[in-house]
Design an enzyme around this catalytic site. Structure first.
Site, PDB file in Angstrom:
ATOM      1  N   SER A  12     -49.839  31.905  69.317  1.00 30.06           N
ATOM      2  CA  SER A  12     -49.565  31.217  70.582  1.00 30.06           C
ATOM      3  C   SER A  12     -49.632  29.695  70.463  1.00 30.06           C
ATOM      4  O   SER A  12     -50.007  29.006  71.405  1.00 30.06           O
ATOM      5  CB  SER A  12     -50.534  31.716  71.662  1.00 30.06           C
ATOM      6  OG  SER A  12     -51.869  31.536  71.232  1.00 30.06           O
ATOM      7  N   GLY A  13     -49.252  29.166  69.286  1.00 32.54           N
ATOM      8  CA  GLY A  13     -49.069  27.720  69.158  1.00 32.54           C
ATOM      9  C   GLY A  13     -47.677  27.339  69.637  1.00 32.54           C
ATOM     10  O   GLY A  13     -46.963  28.149  70.262  1.00 32.54           O
ATOM     11  N   ALA A  15     -44.751  27.026  68.316  1.00 28.79           N
ATOM     12  CA  ALA A  15     -43.577  27.809  67.922  1.00 28.79           C
ATOM     13  C   ALA A  15     -43.528  29.131  68.677  1.00 28.79           C
ATOM     14  O   ALA A  15     -42.493  29.502  69.250  1.00 28.79           O
ATOM     15  CB  ALA A  15     -43.592  28.038  66.408  1.00 28.79           C
ATOM     16  N   ALA A  41     -53.870  25.612  66.444  1.00 29.34           N
ATOM     17  CA  ALA A  41     -53.818  24.322  65.743  1.00 29.34           C
ATOM     18  C   ALA A  41     -53.003  23.319  66.561  1.00 29.34           C
ATOM     19  O   ALA A  41     -53.303  22.121  66.573  1.00 29.34           O
ATOM     20  CB  ALA A  41     -53.219  24.497  64.362  1.00 29.34           C
ATOM     21  N   GLN A  46     -53.146  15.615  67.186  1.00 22.49           N
ATOM     22  CA  GLN A  46     -53.386  14.353  67.893  1.00 22.49           C
ATOM     23  C   GLN A  46     -52.137  13.483  67.899  1.00 22.49           C
ATOM     24  O   GLN A  46     -51.653  13.056  68.931  1.00 22.49           O
ATOM     25  CB  GLN A  46     -54.535  13.601  67.220  1.00 22.49           C
ATOM     26  CG  GLN A  46     -55.860  14.287  67.344  1.00 22.49           C
ATOM     27  CD  GLN A  46     -56.981  13.520  66.656  1.00 22.49           C
ATOM     28  OE1 GLN A  46     -56.761  12.458  66.091  1.00 22.49           O
ATOM     29  NE2 GLN A  46     -58.165  14.055  66.710  1.00 22.49           N
ATOM     30  N   GLU A 113     -46.577   6.704  62.045  1.00 22.79           N
ATOM     31  CA  GLU A 113     -47.590   7.293  61.162  1.00 22.79           C
ATOM     32  C   GLU A 113     -47.118   7.115  59.733  1.00 22.79           C
ATOM     33  O   GLU A 113     -46.001   6.636  59.486  1.00 22.79           O
ATOM     34  CB  GLU A 113     -47.787   8.781  61.496  1.00 22.79           C
ATOM     35  CG  GLU A 113     -48.520   9.009  62.800  1.00 22.79           C
ATOM     36  CD  GLU A 113     -48.752  10.481  63.094  1.00 22.79           C
ATOM     37  OE1 GLU A 113     -49.686  11.040  62.519  1.00 22.79           O
ATOM     38  OE2 GLU A 113     -47.995  11.061  63.870  1.00 22.79           O
ATOM     39  N   HIS A 238     -55.479  16.085  54.927  1.00 19.21           N
ATOM     40  CA  HIS A 238     -55.383  14.916  55.804  1.00 19.21           C
ATOM     41  C   HIS A 238     -56.375  13.881  55.293  1.00 19.21           C
ATOM     42  O   HIS A 238     -57.537  14.205  55.028  1.00 19.21           O
ATOM     43  CB  HIS A 238     -55.708  15.297  57.255  1.00 19.21           C
ATOM     44  CG  HIS A 238     -55.273  14.246  58.232  1.00 19.21           C
ATOM     45  ND1 HIS A 238     -55.929  13.042  58.343  1.00 19.21           N
ATOM     46  CD2 HIS A 238     -54.245  14.209  59.105  1.00 19.21           C
ATOM     47  CE1 HIS A 238     -55.313  12.303  59.260  1.00 19.21           C
ATOM     48  NE2 HIS A 238     -54.284  12.986  59.735  1.00 19.21           N
ATOM     49  N   ARG A 284     -48.967  10.747  53.064  1.00 22.08           N
ATOM     50  CA  ARG A 284     -50.313  11.297  53.150  1.00 22.08           C
ATOM     51  C   ARG A 284     -50.913  11.746  51.815  1.00 22.08           C
ATOM     52  O   ARG A 284     -52.107  11.610  51.572  1.00 22.08           O
ATOM     53  CB  ARG A 284     -50.235  12.495  54.088  1.00 22.08           C
ATOM     54  CG  ARG A 284     -51.421  12.673  54.910  1.00 22.08           C
ATOM     55  CD  ARG A 284     -51.133  13.709  55.946  1.00 22.08           C
ATOM     56  NE  ARG A 284     -50.813  13.105  57.218  1.00 22.08           N
ATOM     57  CZ  ARG A 284     -50.603  13.802  58.319  1.00 22.08           C
ATOM     58  NH1 ARG A 284     -50.656  15.117  58.271  1.00 22.08           N
ATOM     59  NH2 ARG A 284     -50.342  13.209  59.453  1.00 22.08           N
ATOM     60  N   HIS A 345     -55.478  20.396  55.786  1.00 19.27           N
ATOM     61  CA  HIS A 345     -54.888  20.137  57.106  1.00 19.27           C
ATOM     62  C   HIS A 345     -53.646  20.981  57.389  1.00 19.27           C
ATOM     63  O   HIS A 345     -53.499  21.541  58.469  1.00 19.27           O
ATOM     64  CB  HIS A 345     -54.536  18.656  57.175  1.00 19.27           C
ATOM     65  CG  HIS A 345     -53.860  18.210  58.433  1.00 19.27           C
ATOM     66  ND1 HIS A 345     -54.421  18.410  59.675  1.00 19.27           N
ATOM     67  CD2 HIS A 345     -52.689  17.569  58.646  1.00 19.27           C
ATOM     68  CE1 HIS A 345     -53.602  17.908  60.601  1.00 19.27           C
ATOM     69  NE2 HIS A 345     -52.542  17.409  60.001  1.00 19.27           N
ATOM     70  N   SER A 385     -44.131  18.569  61.976  1.00 21.32           N
ATOM     71  CA  SER A 385     -44.393  20.007  62.107  1.00 21.32           C
ATOM     72  C   SER A 385     -44.211  20.515  63.533  1.00 21.32           C
ATOM     73  O   SER A 385     -43.653  21.600  63.737  1.00 21.32           O
ATOM     74  CB  SER A 385     -45.783  20.348  61.599  1.00 21.32           C
ATOM     75  OG  SER A 385     -46.697  19.390  62.060  1.00 21.32           O
TER      76      SER A 385
HETATM   77  C1  SIN Z   1     -52.430  13.067  62.836  1.00 21.37           C
HETATM   78  O1  SIN Z   1     -52.500  12.787  64.019  1.00 21.37           O
HETATM   79  O2  SIN Z   1     -52.805  12.322  61.940  1.00 21.37           O
HETATM   80  C2  SIN Z   1     -51.870  14.402  62.464  1.00 21.37           C
HETATM   81  C3  SIN Z   1     -50.433  14.411  62.708  1.00 21.37           C
HETATM   82  C4  SIN Z   1     -49.759  15.373  61.803  1.00 21.37           C
HETATM   83  O3  SIN Z   1     -50.422  16.007  60.979  1.00 21.37           O
HETATM   84  O4  SIN Z   1     -48.544  15.499  61.885  1.00 21.37           O
END
Ligand code: SIN
Length: 532
Positions: A12-13, A15, A41, A46, A113, A238, A284, A345, A385
């Site tokens: 139930s995320g 997708a 998740a 965030q 990001e 992460h 990352r 992560h 994602s």
């Molecule tokens: C984050 O807010 O750093 C995670 C975002 C992500 O993994 O796409």
């Protein structure tokens, strides 16, 4: 008990919920989820969801950033499909009631990001996933054709080969056996079309920012049923989770670096410029490895994320959740840098699917983190994602609707779950012990930096534990903990076997025995399939 519907969704995320909403006007949907519907998740995400919006941006730039972050392993056709469908995915979410943050002039506030060359990330302050989950759950609960089964754990896929005891290629999915966590009863959920949207497997590692539900259930079930699994060596760590004895791996969003935060050693030295020209906004995998290297080289327990040069009011307004959470642990991020370490992560590999999310088992789809669509390659670009989840949910729904479930030939009679001579376990300690051992072994031997020797050692350990689990599994009545233990053991084995196959370093897979990328032999997915 037997429950039948036109469409069966497990998870139930983002997708699973989007798919359910897309098909619900055309038939009855059963949505099975392990805990409460919003324990996913997605709810913890965030940063946000990436989609091209600014005039200075373009699909080509988003595609290039995704390919580069993915160490040129992503499938460019899939990347194009996902990126070009980004704007309509955002529109769908807004139509379902998601509120993204806006600027004073009411245009959307796009953030940045790591690995993104442009500001293209829609967010809801620093709790984007929570807002998306809220809106989608509300829409799902309001739909008369969707029934949500909370506290129901999927045990195994039911396939035609299993039911008829005949090998068939390709096999066909008929539904799922599901354990009701409250009653302990295993029910048969039958459907012409089944969708796995069970998310990732961060719990395979000792340190993870994933929720407790992330035990790789969909991947393990699909593997046991004979589906092809790919690229499991690419577990994304992460770079910045809060380092505090009482914090259970709380994520500090990459958007904090997107808005200017700098990574520093304990003596205050900024170090990312010696690792990548994009410094703190490097992809990352590079940032996580740099932190790991700095910590090991200087014998430090953590590094520090410093955004104290920004206005305190701005920090509190832009990152309210992170600010409050850190403050709860005695860290005021407006005046002091945040201690951080990497943690597991996101799993870039998963069940292989075609352009429409269909697996190589007929009538079985996989969407979201459980799948391997080809979008992420060797390393997922941040905030791609949630986007993939929406785009593939929509595509899987289109394909499922075109298959007209009610016209699919009826399935042969499915036997009810047979517990055999299983009895209640009097040794729960076995489950707890094996659970801890797998996670520690994966962290120490199959983590950010790997070697063949460590991988072989890890495989031996995990296989021994698997033998023990197999004995235990058939002797005792299944519980949610036992199902999850069996699944993390399977996923751990798949990660190690894929890692052993890739004799190079690429993206998230870094092996000190093969430090270079080898495009001649390894610019391809690592595929793995159970032999019967
Ligand atoms: C984050 O807010 O750093 C995670 C975002 C992500 O993994 O796409």
């Amino acid at each position: 008990m037997k429950i039948t519907s036109d469409y069966l969704v497990v998870g139930s995320g983002i997708a699973g919920l989007c798919y359910a909403l897309k098909v619900a006007d055309h038939g009855q949907v059963s949505l099975v989820t392990k805990r409460e519907v919003a324990t996913t998740a997605t709810s913890l995400a965030q940063g946000g969801i990436a989609a091209v919006a600014a005039v200075s941006d373009s699909f080509e730039q988003h595609i290039n950033d995704t390919m580069e972050a993915g160490a040129w392993l992503p499938d460019e056709e899939i990347v194009r499909i996902v990126v070009e469908n980004g704007p309509s995915a955002i529109t769908d979410l807004i139509d379902w009631g998601v509120n993204f943050s806006r600027k004073e002039d009411q245009t959307y506030d796009l953030t940045r990001e790591g690995g993104h060359s442009q500001r293209r990330i829609y967010h809801s302050k620093d709790e984007t996933g929570k807002e998306i989950e809220r809106a989608l759950v509300e829409a799902v609960k309001a739909h008369p054709n969707i029934t949500v089964y909370e506290n129901h754990v999927a045990v195994d896929l039911i396939t035609e080969a299993k039911v008829t005891r005949r090998r068939m290629k390709p096999d066909r999915c008929l539904g799922v056996y599901v354990l009701n966590r409250e009653t302990g009863q295993v029910s048969t959920f039958g459907a012409p079309i089944t969708v796995l949207a069970t998310g990732g497997a961060g719990k395979v590692y000792l340190y993870t920012c994933n929720p407790d539900i992330a035990t790789g259930d969909g991947i393990a079930m699909a593997y046991r049923a004979g589906a092809t699994i790919a690229n499991m060596e690419f577990m994304q760590f992460h770079p910045t989770t809060l380092y505090h004895p009482h914090a259970k791996s709380f994520l500090v969003s990459e958007a904090v670096r997107g808005e200017g935060a700098i990574l520093r050693r304990s003596d205050g030295t900024a170090f990312m410029e010696s690792y990548h020209p994009l410094k703190d906004l490097a992809p990352r995998d590079i940032v996580a490895r740099a932190i790991d290297h700095e910590m090991k080289m200087h014998g430090d327990d953590c590094v520090f994320l410093d955004i104290t040069h920004k206005e305190a009011d701005y920090i509190r307004e832009r990152f309210p959740h992170i600010y409050e959470t850190c403050l709860g642990y005695g860290i005021d991020m407006t005046v002091a840098p945040i201690p951080v370490v990497p943690a597991a992560h996101y799993l870039c590999g998963g069940i292989t699917v075609d352009d429409w999310g269909e697996t190589d088992i007929k009538n079985l789809f996989a969407i979201g983190e459980v799948s391997c669509t080809g979008l992420h390659g060797a390393n997922r670009l941040a905030s791609n994602s949630l986007l993939e989840g929406v785009v593939f949910a929509k595509r899987a729904a289109e394909r499922a609707l075109s298959m007209a479930p009610r016209s699919i030939p009826p399935c042969p009679p499915i036997e009810s779950w047979d517990p055999g001579h299983a009895k209640n376990s009097d040794e729960e300690v076995v489950v707890a012990h094996n659970w801890d051992e797998i996670r520690l072994c994966m962290w120490n031997y199959v983590g950010i930096v790997r070697s063949d020797k460590r991988l072989i050692r890890a495989l031996r350990r995990v296989q021994m534990i698997q033998e023990e689990i197999a004995d235990y599994y058939w002797d005792f009545l299944i519980t949610s903990d036992l199902i999850e233990l069996r699944n993390i053991a399977t996923v751990a084995e798949l990660i190690i076997r894929c890692a052993l196959k890739r004799k190079e370093s690429r993206g998230l897979h870094y092996n000190i025995d093969y430090l270079e990328k080898d495009d001649i032999h390894y610019k391809q997915d690592t595929l793995i399939r159970k032999t019967f």
